[in-house]
Design an enzyme around this catalytic site. Structure first.
Site, PDB file in Angstrom:
ATOM      1  N   CYS A 189     -49.394 -15.640 -68.063  1.00  0.00           N
ATOM      2  CA  CYS A 189     -49.784 -15.117 -66.743  1.00  0.00           C
ATOM      3  C   CYS A 189     -49.855 -13.605 -66.922  1.00  0.00           C
ATOM      4  O   CYS A 189     -48.923 -12.879 -66.599  1.00  0.00           O
ATOM      5  CB  CYS A 189     -48.744 -15.490 -65.699  1.00  0.00           C
ATOM      6  N   ALA A 190     -50.958 -13.137 -67.471  1.00  0.00           N
ATOM      7  CA  ALA A 190     -50.970 -11.828 -68.123  1.00  0.00           C
ATOM      8  C   ALA A 190     -51.334 -10.647 -67.224  1.00  0.00           C
ATOM      9  O   ALA A 190     -50.959  -9.514 -67.531  1.00  0.00           O
ATOM     10  CB  ALA A 190     -51.940 -11.856 -69.300  1.00  0.00           C
ATOM     11  N   ALA A 191     -52.099 -10.882 -66.165  1.00  0.00           N
ATOM     12  CA  ALA A 191     -52.661  -9.746 -65.416  1.00  0.00           C
ATOM     13  C   ALA A 191     -51.598  -9.049 -64.562  1.00  0.00           C
ATOM     14  O   ALA A 191     -50.736  -9.727 -64.002  1.00  0.00           O
ATOM     15  CB  ALA A 191     -53.793 -10.248 -64.527  1.00  0.00           C
ATOM     16  N   GLY A 207     -49.554  -5.305 -68.203  1.00  0.00           N
ATOM     17  CA  GLY A 207     -48.512  -4.374 -68.647  1.00  0.00           C
ATOM     18  C   GLY A 207     -47.750  -4.931 -69.844  1.00  0.00           C
ATOM     19  O   GLY A 207     -47.556  -4.234 -70.853  1.00  0.00           O
ATOM     20  N   LYS A 208     -47.339  -6.181 -69.728  1.00  0.00           N
ATOM     21  CA  LYS A 208     -46.515  -6.757 -70.806  1.00  0.00           C
ATOM     22  C   LYS A 208     -47.387  -7.117 -72.008  1.00  0.00           C
ATOM     23  O   LYS A 208     -46.950  -6.992 -73.153  1.00  0.00           O
ATOM     24  CB  LYS A 208     -45.743  -7.962 -70.282  1.00  0.00           C
ATOM     25  N   ASP A 241     -44.616 -15.047 -67.551  1.00  0.00           N
ATOM     26  CA  ASP A 241     -44.223 -14.125 -66.476  1.00  0.00           C
ATOM     27  C   ASP A 241     -44.778 -14.746 -65.199  1.00  0.00           C
ATOM     28  O   ASP A 241     -45.873 -14.418 -64.746  1.00  0.00           O
ATOM     29  CB  ASP A 241     -44.844 -12.747 -66.766  1.00  0.00           C
ATOM     30  N   CYS A 275     -40.168 -11.551 -61.316  1.00  0.00           N
ATOM     31  CA  CYS A 275     -39.629 -10.372 -60.633  1.00  0.00           C
ATOM     32  C   CYS A 275     -39.031 -10.821 -59.301  1.00  0.00           C
ATOM     33  O   CYS A 275     -39.217 -10.182 -58.278  1.00  0.00           O
ATOM     34  CB  CYS A 275     -40.687  -9.280 -60.466  1.00  0.00           C
TER      35      CYS A 275
END
Ligand code: SAM
EC number: 2.1.1.176
Length: 431
Positions: A250-252, A255-256, A318, A371
């Site tokens: 879940c990349a967008a 940042g990671k 994420d 988060c």
């Protein structure tokens, strides 16, 4: 007609509270109408401020009106929140706050309500009643359902969690270790009179005062990125090695993704997200940092639809979550999230987690991150996963000498970081 700053702020607040848009989308939309950074900053301050203390402002404004505005006049309700915020929480001289807000009312096409706006704001200014109330929502400026969940999860710390979530967030930087050592960049910052200190993870730096990125030495050429200290633990805990096939599920906005690549060149990284607009940000971030990943639009709960290669050595998940750990950065979350969303989110998280697990090689590692600070999305989610997954094992996370635990819940404000959760899962080899 060109709208003044108060009218623009009211439009953004309207988009959030009445149309359910996130402030991070609504704000740039209105800010593009002004040029000066100072004006952009004032609009942001008014919008973020209203979101932080909405219940108290709402009560104060409502007490001065016989009934709330409806229909086309509804935006004037939001404008009054903006007006009230200025009177209580800014140093703007009251006469300027009131006259600019009244002018905004006219510019928003509600000439007939200018006197009302003027009257209400003058009333508020005269009375200066303390802004608080009996109910927990009014006392803490938080929705009751989140307070209840926090009280249950953190019986001794919930007040601190709430208080920290109401603070303005600090600015964190991530040193690009491909370009320089963190200690060298800290020196460069101090030469520019920017005070910063190293964070607990390898690349993190905490600025004493937030600043515009254009002031940061070499920002455009990728020397540093802006990323919270808690989020920077993801790449370090994932610990991907050169030559490995890694999935960022879940990349967008990336940042990671970028941090993983900065830390270890030579990783074969697949960055996936199901949101095409957000994926554009991944590409922009990769380009600025001159990094390379395979960026794919796809569903992390249906990997077979877009991936025909090998299983992955490591997966970062994420997961989409309530974002309750980052309320200090996005106070609109308090009003956009609904209690019913949590059950839906935990279901989606479990689906993605189970599916990604199928695509992890035996001996591989999956880092689950959110988060969120709600146990149902974090510790309970992972406990349920471990109970139903025979070949999964939790690895101990060692983030510091004090922090050595099987999973890691960071609370907002802890070491100045956002609220975050990490669990590192090892897939046992069947042999
Ligand atoms: C917490 S954000 C990821 C933040 C990102 N890892 C970073 O560090 O910049 C969660 C992301 O999950 C994406 N998402 C939600 N459901 C998904 C799914 N089923 N498949 C792929 N991506 C999904 C959302 O679009 C969102 O961009």
């Amino acid at each position: 007609m060109r709208l003044n700053l108060r009218a623009l702020a009211a439009k953004a607040v309207f988009a959030v509270l009445e149309q359910g848009q996130s402030l991070s989308l609504a704000l740039p939309d209105v800010q593009q109408n002004v040029r000066s950074p100072k004006d952009k900053a004032l609009i942001a301050e008014l919008c973020y401020g209203v979101m932080r203390v909405l219940p108290q402002l709402d009560q104060c404004v409502s007490a001065c009106l016989s009934k709330p505005f409806k229909g086309k006049q509804r935006i004037i309700q939001q404008l009054l929140l903006v007006g009230c915020y200025q009177l209580y929480f800014t140093r703007i001289p009251p006469h300027a706050a009131i006259s600019e807000t009244a002018e905004a009312c006219r510019q928003l096409g509600q000439e007939n309500l200018v006197k009302v706006v003027n009257g209400v704001l003058r009333n508020i200014q005269r009375q200066q009643q303390p802004l608080s109330g009996e109910s927990p929502t009014l006392k803490y400026n938080f929705p009751a359902w989140i307070l209840k969940k926090l009280q249950a999860a953190y019986p001794n710390q919930w007040q601190q969690v709430v208080e920290n979530s109401q603070q303005r967030p600090p600015m964190w930087l991530r040193n690009n270790c491909q370009q320089q050592r963190r200690s060298d960049y800290l020196l460069q910052l101090s030469e520019q009179s920017i005070t910063a200190s190293p964070g607990s993870s390898d690349d993190a730096m905490l600025l004493e005062h937030p600043c515009d990125v254009t002031q940061l030495p070499g920002f455009e050429s990728g020397t540093v990125s802006v990323q919270d200290g808690a989020a920077q633990w993801a790449a370090q805990l994932l610990d991907a090695q050169a030559g490995e096939l890694v999935l960022d599920a879940c990349a967008a906005p990336g940042g990671k993704t970028c941090h993983i690549l900065e830390r270890t060149p030579g990783i074969n990284l697949v960055a996936v997200d199901n949101d095409s607009k957000r994926l554009m940000r991944v590409n922009q971030n990769l380009a600025r940092l001159q990094l390379d990943a395979r960026v794919i639009q796809g569903n992390a709960a249906a990997i077979h639809e877009w991936w025909h290669g090998d299983k992955f050595d490591r997966i970062l998940l994420d997961a989409p979550c309530s974002a309750t750990g980052v309320i200090r950065r996005h106070p609109d979350i308090k009003w956009l999230r609904k209690e019913a969303d949590i059950a839906e989110l935990t279901k989606v998280q479990a689906q993605i987690l189970d599916h990604c697990w199928q695509w992890l090689k035996p001996g591989g590692v999956l880092l689950y991150a959110t988060c969120s600070i709600l146990p149902e999305e974090n510790h309970q989610q992972i406990a349920a996963f471990l109970a139903r997954t025979a070949d999964a094992e939790l690895q101990v996370i060692t983030a510091s000498q004090e922090n050595c635990s099987s999973d890691w819940q960071i609370l907002p404000g802890q070491d100045n970081m956002d609220g975050f959760y990490y669990a590192k899962l090892l897939k046992r080899s069947t042999a």
